[in-house]
Design an enzyme around this catalytic site. Structure first.
Site, short mmCIF file in Angstrom:
data_model
loop_
_atom_site.label_atom_id
_atom_site.label_comp_id
_atom_site.label_asym_id
_atom_site.label_seq_id
_atom_site.Cartn_x
_atom_site.Cartn_y
_atom_site.Cartn_z
N SER A 15 0.83 -1.18 0.00
CA SER A 15 0.00 0.00 0.00
C SER A 15 0.87 1.23 0.00
O SER A 15 1.97 1.23 -0.54
CB SER A 15 -0.94 -0.05 1.20
OG SER A 15 -1.79 1.07 1.23
N CYS A 16 0.42 2.26 0.66
CA CYS A 16 1.05 3.56 0.60
C CYS A 16 1.35 4.06 2.01
O CYS A 16 1.15 3.35 2.99
CB CYS A 16 0.13 4.55 -0.10
SG CYS A 16 -0.76 3.88 -1.53
#
Length: 414
Positions: free
Chosen positions: A5-6
């Site tokens: 993800s981020c």
């Protein structure tokens, strides 16, 4: 491919300089995905019978939407991150837990980012927009173009000029934490524990029904809805913990430059490399003085360490951002089967960025580097010229003075 993800960050006074809120996000996506930066003006929608087409589904439109700037994967409707004319910024993360991810197409977390920005002039109103849409339409669908299945629930970090909110979801259930000072970050794990300022009305009863919570001990959202040991969450080597350490390292002196350096940090994994990499980044300055404009810096290109953060300010009569807008194709999201070969979605800035990196990494650089006036001692120069080709480019950047690099590039026309 391991799903990743981020990372999204926010710093508020007194952690920042000059009474500003600083927002930042790295968008980590499949390495071959292009992210564009696009602007949409404010609009009035008279015909509310016409539904709004999001990535997969259609929803009810609202009478008015605000001007927005988005950084988004070029194939979809929503966005990884963005801001609106009122200084609201939102970034989202993929999260997984005990509640199963729905395979049915609904609103993507990226759709919810855009909808929150279009429909809210404060961070808390954006939270309201997102949770209301979540309740009405749900979240779900493939978050990747092509044959790879990449689905998840979402967490959001929402900021404005005065405060920030962390919103984390598990299916239709959610918890929210208000942030009024200091620093906060989110990554691809649930992070709201016992400080819950707002929540889904059935969140606790559902957890009790599923046997995840006994109804007696203090309710911990992350511990209940995920498999995390929250006592170890802040000492684990993951990106969430590393991001928190970087924020706290600079606490009291955080500027937009500080946030950019955090997003560029590779040892922590925040600046990601590999099959999933940081495909775009954003940093925003949100002054608490409403008379001072917000400034939003976006890369529109991969790897913030090798990208320029370019400023955007909401002013009258903005035209579309042509150099960062990708070519449009027939709607491949709903097309069955999809393209056999992925369409080329590279926008002009992305193409120029790739060309620049090819020049820097070109094997022929070895010959050109010999023209550069290297610093003493001579042994260093001799060692330098005898290096393998694959090490030359990086060593050149480390050893040669910046003025010599500049002089060399001018001489060679690069």
């Amino acid at each position: 491919m391991e799903p990743c993800s981020c990372d999204t960050f926010v710093a508020l006074p007194p952690a920042t300089v000059n009474n500003r809120i600083i927002f930042g996000k790295n968008s980590d996506r499949p390495c071959d995905e292009v992210q564009e930066v696009v602007y949409f003006p404010a609009a009035v929608h008279d015909n509310l019978k016409e539904h709004l087409k999001c990535t997969y589904i259609e929803i009810d439109q609202v009478p008015e939407t605000y001007a927005i700037v988005l950084s988004r994967p070029a194939w979809l409707w929503g966005a990884e991150m963005g801001a609106n004319e009122h200084g609201v910024c939102i970034g989202n993360e993929a999260v997984w837990g005990r509640e199963e991810v729905c395979d049915e197409e609904a609103l993507l977390g990226m759709d919810l980012v855009r909808l929150g920005l279009e429909r809210a002039d404060t961070a808390e109103k954006a939270l309201n927009v997102i949770v209301d849409l979540l309740e009405k339409y749900g979240q779900g669908g493939n978050c990747s173009e092509g044959r790879m299945v990449f689905s998840y629930h979402n967490s959001f970090l929402i900021a404005d000029r005065n405060e920030a909110w962390v919103l984390e979801t598990a299916g239709k259930y959610w918890a929210a934490e208000k942030v009024q000072e200091g620093v906060r970050n989110i990554s691809n794990q649930l992070s709201i524990t016992t400080k819950i300022d707002r929540e889904h009305p059935d969140m606790r009863s559902y957890a009790k029904q599923k046997g995840w919570w006994d109804g007696k001990k203090e309710f911990d959202f992350a511990a209940t809805y995920s498999y995390l040991d929250t006592t170890k969450m802040m000492i684990s080597p993951g990106r969430y913990c590393e991001g928190y350490k970087l924020l706290n390292k600079h606490k009291g002196n955080i500027t937009f430059e500080t946030m950019m350096e955090i997003l560029r940090d590779k040892p922590s994994g925040i600046n990601m490399e590999g099959e999933f990499l940081t495909t775009a980044s954003m940093v925003s300055i949100l002054p608490q003085d409403s008379n001072v404009p917000c400034i939003h810096f976006l890369t529109g290109t991969p790897d913030p360490e090798r990208s320029v953060f370019k400023p955007f300010i909401f002013v009258p009569n903005i035209s579309q951002l042509l150099d960062t807008s990708s070519p449009t194709f027939e709607d491949s999201v709903k097309k069955k089967p999809q393209f056999n070969i992925k369409p080329d979605r590279r926008h002009p800035l992305y193409q120029k960025h790739q060309q620049a990196l090819e020049i820097l990494d070109n094997k022929e650089l070895k010959i050109r580097i010999q023209m550069v006036e290297l610093p003493p001692p001579c042994e260093g120069a001799t060692k330098f010229l005898q290096m393998p080709e694959k090490n030359l480019c990086q060593t050149f950047k480390e050893m040669a003075p910046k003025q010599n690099q500049k002089k060399h590039l001018q001489q060679t026309g690069q």
